[in-house]
Design a protein around this motif. Sequence first.
Motif, PDB file in Angstrom:
ATOM      1  N   HIS A 187       0.884  -1.239   0.145  1.00 17.99           N
ATOM      2  CA  HIS A 187      -0.007  -0.170   0.113  1.00 17.99           C
ATOM      3  C   HIS A 187       0.887   1.216   0.086  1.00 17.99           C
ATOM      4  N   LYS A 188       2.055   1.240   0.776  1.00 21.30           N
ATOM      5  CA  LYS A 188       2.795   2.217   0.895  1.00 21.30           C
ATOM      6  C   LYS A 188       3.522   2.542  -0.418  1.00 21.30           C
ATOM      7  N   ILE A 189       4.066   1.445  -0.956  1.00 19.25           N
ATOM      8  CA  ILE A 189       4.505   1.555  -2.313  1.00 19.25           C
ATOM      9  C   ILE A 189       3.766   2.109  -3.465  1.00 19.25           C
ATOM     10  N   ASN A 190       2.757   1.670  -3.401  1.00 20.27           N
ATOM     11  CA  ASN A 190       1.542   2.270  -4.395  1.00 20.27           C
ATOM     12  C   ASN A 190       1.360   3.751  -4.215  1.00 20.27           C
ATOM     13  N   SER A 191       1.222   4.323  -2.856  1.00 16.01           N
ATOM     14  CA  SER A 191       1.322   5.615  -2.841  1.00 16.01           C
ATOM     15  C   SER A 191       2.577   6.277  -3.312  1.00 16.01           C
ATOM     16  N   ASP A 192       3.746   5.572  -3.221  1.00 19.22           N
ATOM     17  CA  ASP A 192       4.651   6.288  -3.464  1.00 19.22           C
ATOM     18  C   ASP A 192       4.969   6.422  -4.819  1.00 19.22           C
ATOM     19  N   LEU A 193       4.282   5.659  -5.534  1.00 21.27           N
ATOM     20  CA  LEU A 193       4.384   5.452  -7.188  1.00 21.27           C
ATOM     21  C   LEU A 193       3.468   6.341  -7.853  1.00 21.27           C
ATOM     22  N   GLN A 194       2.635   6.756  -7.237  1.00 13.53           N
ATOM     23  CA  GLN A 194       1.293   7.775  -7.857  1.00 13.53           C
ATOM     24  C   GLN A 194       1.970   8.868  -8.526  1.00 13.53           C
ATOM     25  N   PRO A 195       2.925   9.773  -8.169  1.00 11.92           N
ATOM     26  CA  PRO A 195       3.348  10.817  -8.780  1.00 11.92           C
ATOM     27  C   PRO A 195       3.967  10.528 -10.232  1.00 11.92           C
ATOM     28  N   PHE A 196       4.469   9.068 -10.175  1.00  9.60           N
ATOM     29  CA  PHE A 196       5.121   8.713 -11.586  1.00  9.60           C
ATOM     30  C   PHE A 196       4.358   7.980 -12.521  1.00  9.60           C
ATOM     31  N   ILE A 197       3.128   7.576 -11.872  1.00  5.72           N
ATOM     32  CA  ILE A 197       2.262   6.894 -12.835  1.00  5.72           C
ATOM     33  C   ILE A 197       1.079   7.469 -13.334  1.00  5.72           C
ATOM     34  N   LYS A 198       0.576   8.300 -12.302  1.00  2.39           N
ATOM     35  CA  LYS A 198      -0.648   9.266 -12.824  1.00  2.39           C
ATOM     36  C   LYS A 198      -0.883   9.762 -13.987  1.00  2.39           C
ATOM     37  N   GLU A 199      -1.713   9.705 -14.741  1.00  4.40           N
ATOM     38  CA  GLU A 199      -1.817  10.415 -16.141  1.00  4.40           C
ATOM     39  C   GLU A 199      -1.927  11.792 -15.929  1.00  4.40           C
ATOM     40  N   LYS A 200      -2.394  12.313 -15.008  1.00  8.67           N
ATOM     41  CA  LYS A 200      -2.861  13.613 -14.745  1.00  8.67           C
ATOM     42  C   LYS A 200      -1.991  14.221 -13.467  1.00  8.67           C
ATOM     43  N   THR A 201      -0.820  14.655 -13.696  1.00  2.30           N
ATOM     44  CA  THR A 201       0.023  14.829 -12.638  1.00  2.30           C
ATOM     45  C   THR A 201       0.711  16.606 -12.845  1.00  2.30           C
ATOM     46  N   SER A 202       0.436  17.048 -11.986  1.00  2.00           N
ATOM     47  CA  SER A 202       0.962  18.402 -12.152  1.00  2.00           C
ATOM     48  C   SER A 202       2.614  18.495 -12.382  1.00  2.00           C
ATOM     49  N   ASP A 203       3.078  19.190 -13.231  1.00  3.04           N
ATOM     50  CA  ASP A 203       4.352  19.296 -13.639  1.00  3.04           C
ATOM     51  C   ASP A 203       5.499  19.694 -12.380  1.00  3.04           C
ATOM     52  N   SER A 204       4.694  20.605 -11.867  1.00  7.08           N
ATOM     53  CA  SER A 204       5.504  21.118 -10.583  1.00  7.08           C
ATOM     54  C   SER A 204       5.288  20.746  -9.311  1.00  7.08           C
ATOM     55  N   MET A 205       4.625  19.498  -9.190  1.00  4.94           N
ATOM     56  CA  MET A 205       4.149  18.877  -7.960  1.00  4.94           C
ATOM     57  C   MET A 205       5.308  18.248  -7.496  1.00  4.94           C
ATOM     58  N   ALA A 206       5.650  18.535  -6.185  1.00 12.44           N
ATOM     59  CA  ALA A 206       6.890  17.924  -5.545  1.00 12.44           C
ATOM     60  C   ALA A 206       6.438  16.436  -5.126  1.00 12.44           C
ATOM     61  N   PHE A 207       7.606  15.301  -5.162  1.00 12.11           N
ATOM     62  CA  PHE A 207       7.330  14.281  -4.601  1.00 12.11           C
ATOM     63  C   PHE A 207       8.549  14.138  -3.597  1.00 12.11           C
ATOM     64  N   ASN A 208       8.084  12.857  -2.769  1.00 12.09           N
ATOM     65  CA  ASN A 208       9.345  12.755  -1.877  1.00 12.09           C
ATOM     66  C   ASN A 208      10.634  12.057  -2.483  1.00 12.09           C
ATOM     67  N   LEU A 209      11.710  12.606  -2.152  1.00  9.51           N
ATOM     68  CA  LEU A 209      13.021  12.064  -2.717  1.00  9.51           C
ATOM     69  C   LEU A 209      13.356  10.755  -2.174  1.00  9.51           C
ATOM     70  N   ASN A 210      12.789  10.798  -0.988  1.00  8.71           N
ATOM     71  CA  ASN A 210      12.994   9.287  -0.344  1.00  8.71           C
ATOM     72  C   ASN A 210      11.800   8.294  -0.345  1.00  8.71           C
ATOM     73  N   SER A 211      10.962   8.512  -1.527  1.00  8.89           N
ATOM     74  CA  SER A 211      10.025   7.342  -1.802  1.00  8.89           C
ATOM     75  C   SER A 211      10.697   6.083  -2.490  1.00  8.89           C
ATOM     76  N   ALA A 212       9.804   5.070  -2.704  1.00 11.01           N
ATOM     77  CA  ALA A 212      10.343   3.860  -3.280  1.00 11.01           C
ATOM     78  C   ALA A 212      10.964   4.029  -4.600  1.00 11.01           C
ATOM     79  N   PRO A 213      10.208   4.478  -5.520  1.00 12.51           N
ATOM     80  CA  PRO A 213      10.727   4.441  -7.020  1.00 12.51           C
ATOM     81  C   PRO A 213      12.055   5.282  -6.844  1.00 12.51           C
TER      82      PRO A 213
END
Length: 400
Positions: free
Chosen positions: A292-318
Amino acid sequence: MSLRQLLLRLPRYLGVSGSPRRLWWSPSLDTISSVGSWRGQSSRSPAHWNQVVSDAEKIVGYPTSFMSLRCLLSDELSNIAMQVRKLVGTQHPLLTTARGLVRDSWHNLQLRGLVVLLISKAAGPSSMNTSCQNYDVVGGIYSCQRSLAEITELIHTALLVHRGIVNLNELQSSDGLLKDMQFGNKIAILSGDFLLANACNRLALLQNTKVVELLASALMDLVQGVYHENSTSAKENHITEDIGISTWKKQTFLSHGALLAKSCQAAMELAKHDADVQDMAFQYGKHMAMSHKINSDLQPFIKEKTSDSMAFNLNSAPVVLHQEFLGRDLWIKQIGKAQEKGRLDYAKLRETIKAGKGVTSAIDLCRYHGNKALEALESFPPSEARSALENIVFAVTRFS
């Protein structure tokens, strides 16, 4: 005012005007490429996460979104809620947390309690011990197990509230007024401590020493996990922090997996199941929480509609896996190339990471933990509750 009227007005009290922004809870790296075939079957997987949760709630007997309602509607917390309203219009994260408690779509805040209830029903009463036969049973679940599910949710909610405390030493002018942040921190500490105290009181009422020890150790794991998360914070002044995938897995279990795993084990203890059944419940909770946590970490990289400026955690799984494959020196170079005027260009860095192996490896790791969770369920007899637990895994590990 009726309960229905209160629930309808609660979002307006908290200033909810749309989907709120969410706050963000093994194998070695060499095993990721040899995960094997994915056990999930798309034909068995419900199309939508909400449908999975809705079906599961019908099995356990009532909507788990109201699981901790008795506590949330207490006089003490009502007074705190009135203070939280004063934060409306500020940028303190406690307000976002409060909104998330009312309205949330993908990351169901009551997921942990729901899983505890489902696995309790899937296991049923112990055939080897008759000491529980006089306990109150509703829908195949002991009343003490329902109380445990509520306690689990109270602890998790308290953690979410405490995570919203702002580090005043790193406060910038764009973050809002200092007095607002100070006031918000005081309310976050007060409300989080109240929820924890309520959970501890209800835990003692279960009168089971082993269950108390399990939940107490889970709480200590949460504190330790959050501490390590904060110490390896992926803010721009820590962007070169190299925690490694092994460290990531340990920290993720502490901060996101331990509570669910030990709550599932505690539910089996309350029904007097033997050590083997307790261990299988623990394994399901652990691996389901990890996927479940890995799925959450993946969302910024697999979502079709992701804001280009949206920050993501640099310590996330991907990202951590990307670093692991790339090597520290090359990763630092990529970070440098993504810097513009002293700030990190997340859109550029996201595309760089997507071009590497980190995202696909994270999907494989998510499915690995999903498979391990399904393996743990094989020791439970076939039932609607077991199928619901399987469907939760299928929903979390679907990426197409």
